[in-house]
Design a protein around this motif. Structure first.
Motif, PDB file in Angstrom:
ATOM      1  N   ASN A 200     -68.180 -21.963 -23.765  1.00  0.00           N
ATOM      2  CA  ASN A 200     -67.953 -20.504 -23.642  1.00  0.00           C
ATOM      3  C   ASN A 200     -68.992 -19.682 -24.419  1.00  0.00           C
ATOM      4  N   GLY A 201     -70.099 -20.297 -24.778  1.00  0.00           N
ATOM      5  CA  GLY A 201     -71.129 -19.571 -25.510  1.00  0.00           C
ATOM      6  C   GLY A 201     -72.068 -18.810 -24.572  1.00  0.00           C
ATOM      7  N   VAL A 202     -72.981 -18.009 -25.163  1.00  0.00           N
ATOM      8  CA  VAL A 202     -73.941 -17.187 -24.414  1.00  0.00           C
ATOM      9  C   VAL A 202     -75.335 -17.540 -24.886  1.00  0.00           C
ATOM     10  N   TRP A 203     -76.274 -17.676 -23.853  1.00  0.00           N
ATOM     11  CA  TRP A 203     -77.658 -17.979 -24.159  1.00  0.00           C
ATOM     12  C   TRP A 203     -78.458 -16.678 -24.262  1.00  0.00           C
ATOM     13  N   THR A 204     -79.394 -16.674 -25.254  1.00  0.00           N
ATOM     14  CA  THR A 204     -80.284 -15.516 -25.441  1.00  0.00           C
ATOM     15  C   THR A 204     -81.712 -16.006 -25.490  1.00  0.00           C
ATOM     16  N   ASN A 205     -82.589 -15.318 -24.665  1.00  0.00           N
ATOM     17  CA  ASN A 205     -84.020 -15.650 -24.690  1.00  0.00           C
ATOM     18  C   ASN A 205     -84.649 -14.835 -25.810  1.00  0.00           C
ATOM     19  N   VAL A 206     -84.705 -15.431 -26.998  1.00  0.00           N
ATOM     20  CA  VAL A 206     -85.139 -14.674 -28.179  1.00  0.00           C
ATOM     21  C   VAL A 206     -86.556 -14.181 -28.001  1.00  0.00           C
ATOM     22  N   ASP A 207     -87.474 -15.003 -27.493  1.00  0.00           N
ATOM     23  CA  ASP A 207     -88.879 -14.619 -27.339  1.00  0.00           C
ATOM     24  C   ASP A 207     -89.138 -13.954 -25.997  1.00  0.00           C
ATOM     25  N   ASN A 208     -88.182 -13.945 -25.130  1.00  0.00           N
ATOM     26  CA  ASN A 208     -88.263 -13.315 -23.812  1.00  0.00           C
ATOM     27  C   ASN A 208     -89.478 -13.827 -23.040  1.00  0.00           C
ATOM     28  N   ILE A 209     -89.599 -15.135 -23.009  1.00  0.00           N
ATOM     29  CA  ILE A 209     -90.693 -15.727 -22.240  1.00  0.00           C
ATOM     30  C   ILE A 209     -90.092 -16.506 -21.084  1.00  0.00           C
ATOM     31  N   GLY A 210     -90.851 -16.623 -20.014  1.00  0.00           N
ATOM     32  CA  GLY A 210     -90.361 -17.355 -18.867  1.00  0.00           C
ATOM     33  C   GLY A 210     -89.152 -16.693 -18.269  1.00  0.00           C
ATOM     34  N   ILE A 211     -88.498 -17.411 -17.412  1.00  0.00           N
ATOM     35  CA  ILE A 211     -87.322 -16.896 -16.724  1.00  0.00           C
ATOM     36  C   ILE A 211     -86.123 -17.680 -17.198  1.00  0.00           C
ATOM     37  N   LEU A 212     -85.116 -16.994 -17.708  1.00  0.00           N
ATOM     38  CA  LEU A 212     -83.875 -17.600 -18.153  1.00  0.00           C
ATOM     39  C   LEU A 212     -82.745 -16.938 -17.404  1.00  0.00           C
ATOM     40  N   GLN A 213     -82.083 -17.704 -16.579  1.00  0.00           N
ATOM     41  CA  GLN A 213     -80.928 -17.208 -15.847  1.00  0.00           C
ATOM     42  C   GLN A 213     -79.724 -18.014 -16.292  1.00  0.00           C
ATOM     43  N   GLY A 214     -78.916 -17.356 -17.104  1.00  0.00           N
ATOM     44  CA  GLY A 214     -77.788 -18.075 -17.694  1.00  0.00           C
ATOM     45  C   GLY A 214     -78.301 -19.140 -18.623  1.00  0.00           C
TER      46      GLY A 214
END
Length: 593
Positions: free
Chosen positions: A436-450
């Motif tokens: 039930n956790g949430v992923w965060t793209n800290v560096d905002n690189i690439g594509i992160l979907q979920g």
């Protein structure tokens, strides 16, 4: 004195008698005669002598002495001459007996005899003694072949003696009787004793031989016996000694039938044997291995008999040892049965590797549950249940004692920015991480979907993805340090290699046909199929998903052969066809055969 009675008769009837004495006297003794000596050769007999008497006239002498004498010597006869009227005289007469003639020397004939000879006592004549019997100090009986001389002495008892010799000749010209000797037979061995025969001279003769008397080798042996009478006569006779061995040896029971647990190897106790005739040999006739009702189980029956040195066979005895899989699988992975951790450091489930001592291991069943839950702790009970091919179960348990805490976790991973394959970051989280956790793209690189990260064309370097669980019993903050690089490249696939020989004999070594590379599902995505044929082209095994563990050729038929599928295929040369598809590294699939 005589009385005469006279009668005087007057004729007239008157008579008287008168007696008259008449007295006659003889008072003159007879004449004493002079008797001449009487001599004789060998003997002498006196005649009765006479003399004269004035009254009686010629008187004949009387004597109480013998009249005849036959023994040499001088004898005196006393003669008495009695006139009957009280007058008598005596006269002496010498009787002289002489023996001056020696006995007659006899001519003694030779005494001959076959085997023995006995001399009879000979006689001769003597003018005085008559027939004289010879005497000797020599033996009269002779039983040894040869010539002997007996010296006889003849003595007349009056000082005259002579000697005569007699030859005794003993011959032995008749050979002993040739005996008919009975065969001597024996079981294992035979022994004979010296036989005998008869001889007219020697009587019972015992045979002699230079041949052995005892034989222990099967067959007919001949002994030549010699019978010698000791006097130059001998005969020979043969005797058959027959040694037989018609009895079979005895054999003891083999070891007791037993059941053992694999992977132990059957150990057999061979029987022992004996034979009345000598040594024996225990022979292993057959060893038959029969598969059991599951992998790793089988039975072995070994059969023996015994033979003696002459080829006689005993009955057979057997021993059967059943090998069973009685023990469940074990794990080769070391893991602590109990561990204490914080909630943010719960270790992932250990990937236990299971092995079995006899057979293959089925897919383990894993379960996990929370127990002993409190506001500050709980336990995770991890349980693996696994069984082998024979159904023997095993259970392995790990207890994770969790204390609730909030501690950050950093995970290092990598990705290639030339790879279009997405990465599910959830697969990088520790096992049992709450979902039930949430992923965060800290560096905002690439594509992160979920939770899906697409590394294609992402910036090279280290980038952080953070996964946070803010509710539940253990808040989590997990960071993934993703190293984006350009290291990806196409790797060659492992070659398919078929090991061309194996020996499914139950010894646990090289029991199956191994094909290297069948586990590589990336290079060979559709799997490997195989067809196996015997020398006559009959299909004996085929499968489309070959592997070296559960779907493997182990010497048993799955094809159209007439051999029962419960029996192993015979030793020989077989032929295979392997079909598979391989990935060529460019995204293309190519067929191989």
């Amino acid at each position: 004195t005589y009385v005469i009675t006279w009668t005087f008769d007057d004729g007239n009837g008157q008579s008287v008698t008168a007696t008259q004495n008449v007295i006659v006297d003889d008072t003159v003794a007879p004449t004493i005669p002079v008797l001449a000596d009487l001599t004789g050769q060998c003997y002498a007999t006196a005649t009765v002598p006479t003399t004269t008497d004035g009254c009686a006239g010629t008187l004949t002498g009387t004597t109480t002495d013998p009249l005849t004498y036959s023994t040499q010597g001088t004898y005196v006869i006393t003669w008495t001459f009695n006139d009957g009227n009280g007058q008598s005289v005596t006269a002496m007469q010498n009787v002289i007996v002489d023996d001056t003639v020696a006995p007659v020397i006899p001519t003694l004939v030779d005494v001959t005899g076959q085997c023995s000879a006995t001399a009879n006592v000979p006689t001769t004549t003597d003018v005085c003694a008559g027939t004289l019997t010879g005497t000797t100090t020599d033996p009269l009986f002779y039983s040894t072949q040869g010539n002997y001389v007996i010296t006889w002495t003849f003595n007349d008892g009056n000082g005259q003696s002579i000697t005569a010799t007699q030859n005794v000749i003993v011959d032995d010209t008749v050979a002993p009787a040739i005996p008919v000797l009975a065969d001597v037979t024996g079981q294992c061995s035979a022994e004979t004793s010296a036989p005998t025969t008869d001889d007219n001279c020697a009587g019972t003769i015992t045979g002699t031989t230079s041949d052995p008397l005892t034989y222990s080798t099967q067959g007919t042996h001949i002994i030549t016996w010699t019978f010698s009478d000791g006097n130059g006569q001998s005969v020979t006779a043969t005797q058959n000694i027959i040694v037989k061995d018609s009895g079979a040896p005895t054999i003891s029971a083999a070891g007791a039938n037993a059941t053992i647990a694999c992977p132990a190897t059957p150990t057999f106790t061979a029987p022992t044997s004996s034979d009345t005739c000598g040594t024996t040999t225990v022979n292993e006739i057959s060893t038959i291995t029969t598969p059991g009702n599951c992998e790793g189980s089988y039975s072995v029956t070994r059969t023996w008999d015994a033979t003696d040195a002459n080829g006689n066979h005993s009955a057979t005895v057997s021993q059967t040892i059943i090998v069973q899989d009685l023990t469940g699988p074990t794990t080769t992975t070391a893991f602590p049965p109990s561990i204490d951790v914080k909630c943010d450091a719960i270790p992932t489930k250990p990937e236990l590797v299971f092995v079995d001592n006899c057979s293959t291991v089925a897919t383990p069943v894993y379960t996990e549950k929370i127990i002993n839950q409190t506001p500050t702790s709980y336990s995770i009970e991890r349980e693996w249940n696994v069984a082998d091919a024979c159904g023997n179960p095993s259970k392995f348990v790990q207890l994770v004692n969790v204390s609730i805490a909030n501690t950050g976790i950093v995970i290092t991973s990598s990705a290639c920015n030339a790879d279009s394959t997405p990465i599910d970051l959830n697969t990088l989280l520790p096992a049992d991480t709450p979902t039930n956790g949430v992923w965060t793209n800290v560096d905002n690189i690439g594509i992160l979907q979920g939770s899906i990260f697409y590394p294609l064309d992402a910036t090279l370097g280290n980038h952080i993805f953070e996964y946070k669980v803010t509710d539940g019993s253990c808040p989590l903050d997990i960071k993934i340090n993703m190293n984006v690089n350009f290291d990806c490249k196409v790797l060659g696939c492992e070659a398919i290699v078929v090991h061309n020989a194996f020996s499914p004999n139950g010894d646990g070594i090289n029991e199956q046909l191994v094909i290297d590379g069948v586990e590589d599902t990336i290079c060979y995505p559709t799997g490997i199929s195989i067809e196996i044929y015997n020398r006559w082209g009959v299909l004996v095994f085929e499968t489309s998903k070959y592997d070296n563990t559960n779907n493997v050729f182990d010497g048993y038929s799955r094809g159209r052969t007439t051999v029962s599928q419960s029996d192993g295929l015979p030793t020989g040369t077989y032929f295979y066809i392997v079909n598979y598809e391989s990935f060529d590294g460019t995204g293309n699939i190519q067929m191989n055969k």
